[in-house]
Scaffold this active site. Sequence first.
Site, PDB file in Angstrom:
ATOM      1  N   ASN A 126       0.812  -1.192   0.000  1.00 14.01           N
ATOM      2  CA  ASN A 126       0.000   0.000   0.000  1.00 14.01           C
ATOM      3  C   ASN A 126       0.861   1.264   0.000  1.00 14.01           C
ATOM      4  O   ASN A 126       1.068   1.878  -1.049  1.00 14.01           O
ATOM      5  CB  ASN A 126      -0.953  -0.015   1.197  1.00 14.01           C
ATOM      6  N   ASP A 127       1.400   1.603   1.151  1.00 18.17           N
ATOM      7  CA  ASP A 127       2.112   2.879   1.259  1.00 18.17           C
ATOM      8  C   ASP A 127       3.291   2.995   0.297  1.00 18.17           C
ATOM      9  O   ASP A 127       3.611   4.081  -0.165  1.00 18.17           O
ATOM     10  CB  ASP A 127       2.596   3.084   2.696  1.00 18.17           C
ATOM     11  N   VAL A 128       3.931   1.881  -0.020  1.00 22.59           N
ATOM     12  CA  VAL A 128       5.112   1.949  -0.888  1.00 22.59           C
ATOM     13  C   VAL A 128       4.732   2.215  -2.344  1.00 22.59           C
ATOM     14  O   VAL A 128       5.595   2.367  -3.196  1.00 22.59           O
ATOM     15  CB  VAL A 128       5.963   0.657  -0.814  1.00 22.59           C
TER      16      VAL A 128
END
Lengths: 97, 463
Positions: free
Chosen positions: B388-390
């Site tokens: 997700n965040d990456v």
Amino acid sequence: MGDNLIDSLFIFMLACFIGFEVIRHVSPLLHTPLMSLTNALDAIAVIGAIVMVGERKSTFATVLGTIAIVAATSNVVGGFFITDRMLKMFKSSRPNK
Amino acid sequence: MNQFAGSQYVIEAIYLIASALFIFSLKWMSSPKTARHGIWAGEIGMLLAIAGTLLHHGIIDYKWIAVGLVLGSGIGIPLGMVQMTAVPQRTALSHAFGALCVTLVGTAEFYLRTPNVPRFMMSVLSMEVILGGLTFTGSLMAAGKLQEILPQRPITYKGQNLVNFLLFGVAVVSAVYLVLHPEASYLFPLILGISVVFGVLLVIPIGGADMPTVISLLNGYAGLSAAAMGFVLQNKLLIIAGALDGSSGLILSVIMSKAMNRSFTNVLFGAFGQVQAAASGGAEAKPVHSATAEESAAILSAANKVVIVPGYGMAVAQAQHKVRELYDILTKKGIDVRFAIHPVAGRMPGHMNVLLAEADIPYDRLIEMDEINGDFPQTDVALVIGANDVTNPAARSDQSSPIFGMPILDVDKAHTVMVIKRGMSPGFAGIDNPLYYLDNTLMLFGDAKQFVGAIVRELSGGH
């Protein structure tokens, strides 16, 4: 004593430089096995515990030392074992193509 | 007396060889081709060193040594057999064990020598015990969080950093006082106690996504505490091994915190979770495009180049073996499939590589972020599984985002992005991901393992 200290500091500094140089070249692919390997190597602390327990200077030292041997030995055995298992899994696609 | 000196020379020579073997061991880790030699070198070095130590002339009793070695091996074998998904918590646990060993030996050494502890020895001894103590409990906390015995969300309270700084300050001041006044041995338990408590407080505010950095940092501390023990015992092999381990841990934590665009102090004292409330408000009802397994299979089989982006969610869903089936079937169709690995994907450095290697995916298909980012514009499909965040493009463009500046995988530049996700909930950092609302993004809602399995079934039945 003083000389020993200076020698030790030199050794420490040089070992840090070697460590930085060698680890910088480790492929990021292998960072997890690297960590379990350094962990196993770090458990060389067991030799300090072995001498302490073997010398039997006090019951207190023997008890703490024995626990220390257990903890470090489990890192030696477990660390090498799992690193080996991990590295066995890394296969290249080239040979079997 | 001569005989004693003789055995001492033999031991020193053995330690010298072991030191060289340890350095070779790490050097051979530079490539998967030579890495297994590295283990052998390490094992031989370790065996030699332990065997050599047993020759030590001061040892008069082998009983408890034997008990310790046997018990330790008994615990070590199951710890070496854990599943690959559990490797992060196993690693944290082994940092705890290493630190425990160092702390116990340091404590025993202090009480054997007090009150006649020379100043230099007392200062390294305090360093050994402070670093060892905080690494022991800190690593136990990290292992507990990774094993999900403890809550993964950061636990924060007002004045947390102040409390931590004060505690640490008290420990350091006491240690300095003890160095200057060796007779004040009552301070030793205080120093030890504070270090142990400090380790807990240090890791409590750290969330799951920061674990790669924290594990690396604890790795470094464990190494430095072992080096300090080497100074106390005047053991050069221990100094070298500790320095190697310490520098390894510190390098990895620098790599990890760079990959999250954060400083050390920020990771340790920042408690990532605090900013999420501001960031995730008002991002609720935006429309997304979703697709079924059938549609995804059709898009994938029409592609030439596919990049799969795995994240921790893939590990949680145990989807790596299904992903391997997908890789096989697409490769057979002549599609170029590669994997994009973000440095902090997963819960420890290199975690994704190990999971994918376990699923028999060849390591030359696993590509680092810097190397693959330039290829996304020529990629037909980027398939994001449990990451997700990456992949969050806000890190590039949105200055108000808490992850602004963090290097990401530019999946949004691929022609089509497919994201397998259970629902629209934000990731571990609690940050909304604008990637999901793009026109070229298809959301594939479902469990990663089942969804990839469904795509594989469509692909194998559909031609």
